[in-house]
Motif scaffolding. Structure first.
Motif, PDB file in Angstrom:
ATOM      1  N   UNK A   1      -9.478  -0.369  -2.096  1.00 43.29           N
ATOM      2  CA  UNK A   1      -8.522  -0.534  -0.805  1.00 43.29           C
ATOM      3  C   UNK A   1      -7.045  -0.781  -1.800  1.00 43.29           C
ATOM      4  N   UNK A   2      -6.222  -0.913  -0.846  1.00 38.94           N
ATOM      5  CA  UNK A   2      -4.936  -1.247  -1.578  1.00 38.94           C
ATOM      6  C   UNK A   2      -4.427  -2.655  -1.074  1.00 38.94           C
TER       7      UNK A   2
ATOM      8  N   UNK B   1       7.022   4.313   2.871  1.00 38.15           N
ATOM      9  CA  UNK B   1       5.962   5.304   2.910  1.00 38.15           C
ATOM     10  C   UNK B   1       5.298   5.090   4.186  1.00 38.15           C
ATOM     11  N   UNK B   2       6.030   5.073   5.321  1.00 34.60           N
ATOM     12  CA  UNK B   2       5.501   5.225   6.643  1.00 34.60           C
ATOM     13  C   UNK B   2       4.585   4.326   6.782  1.00 34.60           C
ATOM     14  N   UNK B   3       4.596   2.930   6.702  1.00 32.22           N
ATOM     15  CA  UNK B   3       3.642   1.812   6.874  1.00 32.22           C
ATOM     16  C   UNK B   3       2.439   2.451   6.079  1.00 32.22           C
ATOM     17  N   UNK B   4       2.686   2.781   4.965  1.00 37.50           N
ATOM     18  CA  UNK B   4       1.219   3.290   4.261  1.00 37.50           C
ATOM     19  C   UNK B   4       0.247   4.249   4.693  1.00 37.50           C
ATOM     20  N   UNK B   5       0.905   5.172   5.459  1.00 40.54           N
ATOM     21  CA  UNK B   5       0.198   6.370   6.081  1.00 40.54           C
ATOM     22  C   UNK B   5      -0.053   7.340   5.027  1.00 40.54           C
ATOM     23  N   UNK B   6       0.249   7.307   3.669  1.00 44.02           N
ATOM     24  CA  UNK B   6       0.198   8.542   2.808  1.00 44.02           C
ATOM     25  C   UNK B   6      -1.384   8.417   2.236  1.00 44.02           C
ATOM     26  N   UNK B   7      -1.613   9.112   1.283  1.00 40.95           N
ATOM     27  CA  UNK B   7      -2.960   8.908   0.540  1.00 40.95           C
ATOM     28  C   UNK B   7      -2.718   7.923  -0.540  1.00 40.95           C
ATOM     29  N   UNK B   8      -1.719   7.956  -1.521  1.00 45.37           N
ATOM     30  CA  UNK B   8      -1.654   7.154  -2.607  1.00 45.37           C
ATOM     31  C   UNK B   8      -1.723   5.549  -2.202  1.00 45.37           C
TER      32      UNK B   8
ATOM     33  N   UNK C   1       2.665   7.501 -23.137  1.00 50.02           N
ATOM     34  CA  UNK C   1       3.873   7.276 -22.247  1.00 50.02           C
ATOM     35  C   UNK C   1       3.150   7.514 -20.930  1.00 50.02           C
ATOM     36  N   UNK C   2       1.892   6.907 -20.417  1.00 50.24           N
ATOM     37  CA  UNK C   2       1.504   7.199 -19.082  1.00 50.24           C
ATOM     38  C   UNK C   2       2.774   7.080 -17.992  1.00 50.24           C
ATOM     39  N   UNK C   3       2.853   7.915 -17.225  1.00 49.08           N
ATOM     40  CA  UNK C   3       4.063   7.940 -16.413  1.00 49.08           C
ATOM     41  C   UNK C   3       4.081   6.676 -15.453  1.00 49.08           C
ATOM     42  N   UNK C   4       2.640   6.305 -15.122  1.00 46.37           N
ATOM     43  CA  UNK C   4       2.673   4.859 -14.363  1.00 46.37           C
ATOM     44  C   UNK C   4       1.830   4.200 -15.330  1.00 46.37           C
ATOM     45  N   UNK C   5       2.162   3.172 -16.017  1.00 49.97           N
ATOM     46  CA  UNK C   5       1.544   2.631 -17.071  1.00 49.97           C
ATOM     47  C   UNK C   5       0.514   1.601 -16.539  1.00 49.97           C
ATOM     48  N   UNK C   6       1.068   1.015 -15.328  1.00 48.74           N
ATOM     49  CA  UNK C   6      -0.012   0.317 -14.418  1.00 48.74           C
ATOM     50  C   UNK C   6      -0.491   0.962 -13.128  1.00 48.74           C
ATOM     51  N   UNK C   7      -1.740   1.385 -13.031  1.00 44.96           N
ATOM     52  CA  UNK C   7      -2.336   2.311 -12.013  1.00 44.96           C
ATOM     53  C   UNK C   7      -1.882   1.524 -10.838  1.00 44.96           C
ATOM     54  N   UNK C   8      -1.625   2.050  -9.769  1.00 47.66           N
ATOM     55  CA  UNK C   8      -1.183   1.533  -8.513  1.00 47.66           C
ATOM     56  C   UNK C   8      -2.331   0.305  -8.248  1.00 47.66           C
ATOM     57  N   UNK C   9      -1.902  -0.692  -7.740  1.00 44.87           N
ATOM     58  CA  UNK C   9      -2.847  -1.884  -7.522  1.00 44.87           C
ATOM     59  C   UNK C   9      -3.778  -1.387  -6.472  1.00 44.87           C
TER      60      UNK C   9
ATOM     61  N   UNK D   1     -13.380 -11.867  -3.274  1.00 45.32           N
ATOM     62  CA  UNK D   1     -12.960 -11.047  -2.290  1.00 45.32           C
ATOM     63  C   UNK D   1     -11.340 -11.160  -2.333  1.00 45.32           C
ATOM     64  N   UNK D   2     -10.566 -10.283  -2.064  1.00 42.50           N
ATOM     65  CA  UNK D   2      -9.132 -10.464  -1.864  1.00 42.50           C
ATOM     66  C   UNK D   2      -8.359 -10.251  -3.011  1.00 42.50           C
ATOM     67  N   UNK D   3      -9.112 -10.421  -4.215  1.00 41.49           N
ATOM     68  CA  UNK D   3      -8.280 -10.352  -5.369  1.00 41.49           C
ATOM     69  C   UNK D   3      -7.880  -8.768  -5.847  1.00 41.49           C
ATOM     70  N   UNK D   4      -6.301  -9.090  -6.145  1.00 39.51           N
ATOM     71  CA  UNK D   4      -5.877  -7.863  -6.638  1.00 39.51           C
ATOM     72  C   UNK D   4      -6.304  -7.391  -8.065  1.00 39.51           C
ATOM     73  N   UNK D   5      -6.110  -6.178  -8.183  1.00 35.53           N
ATOM     74  CA  UNK D   5      -6.577  -5.631  -9.425  1.00 35.53           C
ATOM     75  C   UNK D   5      -5.412  -4.712 -10.120  1.00 35.53           C
ATOM     76  N   UNK D   6      -4.986  -4.990 -11.516  1.00 36.15           N
ATOM     77  CA  UNK D   6      -4.039  -4.266 -12.077  1.00 36.15           C
ATOM     78  C   UNK D   6      -4.749  -3.532 -13.396  1.00 36.15           C
ATOM     79  N   UNK D   7      -4.926  -2.208 -13.256  1.00 42.63           N
ATOM     80  CA  UNK D   7      -5.457  -1.778 -14.482  1.00 42.63           C
ATOM     81  C   UNK D   7      -4.452  -1.124 -15.570  1.00 42.63           C
ATOM     82  N   UNK D   8      -4.456  -1.576 -16.678  1.00 40.27           N
ATOM     83  CA  UNK D   8      -3.275  -1.536 -17.817  1.00 40.27           C
ATOM     84  C   UNK D   8      -3.676  -0.201 -18.476  1.00 40.27           C
ATOM     85  N   UNK D   9      -3.305   0.941 -17.788  1.00 46.76           N
ATOM     86  CA  UNK D   9      -3.482   2.363 -18.645  1.00 46.76           C
ATOM     87  C   UNK D   9      -2.994   2.101 -19.802  1.00 46.76           C
ATOM     88  N   UNK D  10      -1.524   1.933 -19.788  1.00 44.58           N
ATOM     89  CA  UNK D  10      -0.581   1.737 -21.166  1.00 44.58           C
ATOM     90  C   UNK D  10      -1.362   0.975 -22.277  1.00 44.58           C
TER      91      UNK D  10
END
Length: 519
Positions: free
Chosen positions: A117-118, A128-135, A386-394, A410-419
């Motif tokens: 989840x996000x 982004x329309x109250x996050x109604x998109x896919x990303x 040079x990954x375009x988004x160096x931190x994957x979307x949280x 539960x409720x912990x945010x996660x950042x994956x550092x692709x860079x």
């Protein structure tokens, strides 16, 4: 038998009443001891928590003071001191940082569902329309249906191939524009954005647009400017998401106002696109003639998904294609050409490969690309550095879970550092060096199966547009190096500084002199 006198009775009664305050004063202590014994017994039975390593934090702000203008680099430095799995605190919010391929695999494969989840993201909700998109939408039935539309209807291999003619035609137009400059300096960054915008507009919207807010020649501002602001806003840290009573900060400093104005601009543009499609005769049944908006409106009209596809959802999906298709694709392409300019030997080797395969006086076609392994290695190596988004979307955990032996709440945010993963010396020999040859005869790929290289993420939340982006980038790079020899203008040094944002662009445009190659 002693006889009680009135004096003795009075004295005994007085003593009894004098004990009451003492007894009542001990009662809180007695209750506290009962509570303490109860708590100790529960604690003894409960498993001990084992949180990941954490750097020291400050009161109220946690670890926010350790984030610089380029968080992927700041987090990489912290991980070198505290390990590939760290627990930070942004104010009171726990944030898990993954900086190795093994940790990324545990999060995005082993426990993918728990981390699918996000988190709440105020600026993203405005844009982004109250996050109604896919990303950016939270995990659930709505997201699953929207993802299916993307994968099966908009970005299937068959549909991506149906836009081959558009890619080849727009690439040829870019090459012609560069030729028209002669010996003058070319702003290649600008032409790259134009190329990707034209391909995306024709495939997604049915025709070219010069920018947000108007038809060709009548736009209020170009896509590069609008998408650059969008990437910048999405990359801004919003203190209000972590400390709700400080939400006023981004209102006062104008960040929310900028987001709301940009959202209105984008909505007006997309609303015009949808109305234009609704007012024309659709080419239903002719897959090659249908663009993404045609497909979305057909799905909406026929109600073929499990939930209603409302107007805002249609526009949110278009915006996803638009942002990822233009911004991410052009960013990757710009970095490829930058690294080739920085490394002339790699440029010469790639030119030799392309010029051997392609016809001397003809453009490179997509049929030629499968015969160019070094081209694919150059693109992989650029995405590693040079990954375009160096931190994957949280992401955010939906329940308590163990990752690499550590307890994550539960409720912990996660950042994956692709860079950081792309610069890991335990995975890559001389990770700071641009060495495309490392990917020749190497099975590691960037499509989400190999966690050593994840510029587009992985698992359920991996980017579904990889085929579309790579088709544009491979064809563009091959034609650029086939047709021209490139050099920097006299007295100009190559600047590789980064610009801050959710996608990390070059800070300054790529200015070159392009000399046509003659065989």
């Amino acid at each position: 038998m002693p006889i009680s006198t009135p004096r003795m009775l009075i004295t005994t009664t007085a003593m009894r009443f004098s004990l009451y305050p003492f007894i009542f004063s001990l009662l809180p202590l007695f209750l506290f001891l009962i509570f303490l014994l109860k708590w100790l017994s529960i604690t003894a039975r409960a498993p001990r928590k084992n949180p990941p390593p954490s750097p020291r934090k400050l009161p109220l702000i946690g670890n926010l003071h350790q984030m610089g203008p380029f968080p992927h680099r700041s987090l990489h430095s912290l991980s070198q001191a505290h390990g590939p799995l760290m627990l930070l605190h942004f104010a009171a919010t726990p944030v898990l940082i993954a900086s190795s391929s093994s940790v990324a695999r545990d999060i995005m494969k082993t426990h993918d569902l728990i981390f699918s989840t996000r988190p709440k993201w105020t600026i993203c909700e405005k844009l982004m329309y109250t996050m109604k998109d896919v990303a950016f939408s939270p995990y659930g039935e709505y997201w699953r249906q929207m993802k299916n539309i993307f994968v099966l209807q908009l970005l299937s291999n068959k549909r991506v191939q149906s836009f081959r003619g558009i890619r080849e035609e727009e690439t040829a137009i870019m090459i012609e524009k560069i030729s028209d400059f002669g010996s003058d300096v070319v702003n290649l960054s600008k032409l790259i954005v134009e190329l990707t915008a034209n391909v995306v507009c024709r495939a997604a919207l049915g025709r070219k647009y010069e920018g947000i807010g108007g038809r060709e020649g009548g736009a209020r501002r170009g896509f590069k400017e609008a998408l650059g602001e969008l990437a910048e806003l999405l990359g801004i840290f919003d203190i209000g998401d972590f400390v709700p009573w400080l939400k006023w900060v981004n209102r006062v400093n104008g960040v929310y106002g900028r987001a709301e104005r940009l959202a209105k601009e984008l909505d007006e543009f997309l609303e015009g696109v949808v109305e234009e499609h609704e007012g024309r005769e659709r080419k239903v049944g002719e897959e090659g003639g249908q663009d993404f908006v045609d497909v979305l409106l057909e799905i909406q009209r026929e109600n073929v998904v499990g939930i209603p596809l409302h107007r805002d959802s249609v526009k949110a999906l278009i915006l996803d294609v638009f942002v990822a298709g233009i911004d991410t694709t052009s960013t990757a392409l710009e970095w490829v050409m930058t690294e080739l300019l920085k490394h002339p030997q790699a440029m010469k080797k790639l030119q030799a490969e392309v010029r051997l395969i392609a016809q001397p006086n003809q453009p490179v076609t997509e049929d030629d690309l499968d015969q160019m392994p070094y081209l694919k290695a150059v693109i992989k190596e650029t995405l590693r550095l040079h990954p375009p988004g160096p931190l994957i979307v949280p992401r955010e955990s939906t329940k308590d879970v163990q990752v690499m032996g550590y307890d994550i709440a539960a409720g912990t945010r996660v950042l994956v550092n692709a860079w950081a993963i792309g610069h890991d010396p335990t995975l890559w020999d001389e990770p700071e060096e641009f060495r495309p040859q490392r990917f020749l005869n190497c099975p590691v790929d960037f499509r989400g199966h190999d966690f050593e290289l994840i510029p587009f993420g992985a698992g359920r939340r991996g980017c579904p547009g990889i085929r579309f982006a790579m088709a544009v980038d491979e064809l563009a790079v091959a034609n650029l190096v086939h047709k021209f020899d490139f050099a920097l203008p006299d007295g100009v040094e190559l600047d590789v500084s980064e610009a801050a944002g959710i996608n990390v662009h070059k800070k300054f445009p790529l200015l070159l002199v392009a000399t046509p190659w003659s065989c």
